[in-house]
Design an enzyme around this catalytic site. Sequence first.
Site, PDB file in Angstrom:
ATOM      1  CE  LYS A 165      52.444 -20.385  41.342  1.00 19.14           C
ATOM      2  NZ  LYS A 165      52.466 -21.492  40.396  1.00 19.14           N
ATOM      3  CG  HIS A 284      54.536 -22.078  31.110  1.00 19.80           C
ATOM      4  ND1 HIS A 284      54.517 -23.446  31.176  1.00 19.80           N
ATOM      5  CD2 HIS A 284      54.800 -21.640  32.370  1.00 19.80           C
ATOM      6  CE1 HIS A 284      54.756 -23.817  32.437  1.00 19.80           C
ATOM      7  NE2 HIS A 284      54.938 -22.748  33.173  1.00 19.80           N
TER       8      HIS A 284
END
Length: 465
Positions: A165, A284
Amino acid sequence: VGFKAGVKDYKLTYYTPDYETKDTDILAAFRVTPQPGVPPEEAGAAVAAESSTGTWTTVWTDGVTSLDRYKGRCYHIEPVAGEESQFIAYVAYPLDLFEEGSVTNMFTSIVGNVFGFKALRALRLEDLRIPTAYSKTFQGPPHGIQVERDKLNKYGRPLLGCTIKPKLGLSAKNYGRAVYECLRGGLDFTKDDENVNSQPFMRWRDRFLFCAEALYKAQAETGEIKGHYLNATAGTCEEMMKRAIFARELGVPIVMHDYLTGGFTANTSLAHYCRDNGLLLHIHRAMHAVIDRQKNHGMHFRVLAKALRLSGGDHIHAGTVVGKLEGERDITLGFVDLLRDDYFEKDRSRGIYFTQDWVSLPGVLPVASGGIHVWHMPALTEIFGDDSVLQFGGGTLGHPWGNAPGAVANRVALEACVQARNEGRDLAREGNEIIREAAKWSPELAAACEVWKEIKFEFPAMDTL
């Protein structure tokens, strides 16, 4: 007798309560909410018809088709406890309706047009039974759980990951630096976020190169095998394959794909490439909640999970039970076991409608990720067991001292929980104490414990049994 035109009730042809299901049938459990005035048998039969051979009127070509051989059949209907106008319709589909080895075709039939059907207020596919005869036409996961452990040389504990992130906006060089720090601190994997593909601020090739450099440097310094999920998802299948091939040329162990936004056809192609070339494949599930979050309409995630095991993937995100994203414990554990185990008994308390025999199709590692941190470690270790990947994004990078200490804190917490479990301690009851004890000799863990001691994401789950 000539052809008899006109409209007739679906239930005359497609509702067959005395049908005995075959071992080769694909079985589906639908949660049906009919429009007022539509009887359950008619609605269930309509679902069977519209998702197999039927159309709204009798057609001339019905006469040159063996309907008995090809039609879907609604063979059982049961009310849903606590819901007035809802019931579960069980439908059996003959195997010949489906192309071999194609999840795309299976879904086009079973969850295609029928979901827009006017006679129903809502429709949800709760579960599928994939017969052995059909699952054997799929390659399945490129490698599976045991092969992955052997490749990585990591045994007896869950694997640790971290999503880098901020998910968008980092340059490739800074991104690689964050990857290195996390892996150096003790994580097994770092991860591209699902929406990191190849944007103006960081083109894919630059990212792949810097991440590979980070990974080899961390590997050399720690003596452990490391991985970074390089996201190969792209706008075209050709471009996706180009990225996967480049990853293989760099010699990295694992790539990644967004299987719902990328599509099952692309995913299956990539899974085949990964098996042929020794790459692990991390999956994902971006977009899943669009499909599976509503209780009355759409498709339950356990169906998407089964589809992924057929299409192919070595890891898949499966909710956390304890973090910031949706997931009830029993239901989540139901599809987690369904991903890992070879054989799975019907168990309605966990939302499993059918016994499923995967006949040695490799298993998939469930990934717990989303709003989890060191205080969750005992619960995660207990709930998911060894065969899982625990992913802490903010829970690593949000550490007050930086990324590497964040990674150290997670690794120490995990090793402490695994050791306590192996000594026979009760993680559910003594979890906080185990973490506090470990924090006494790990300043990194102590700092993490302090930062996140009050954080909770407590909302009731939307999707209950």
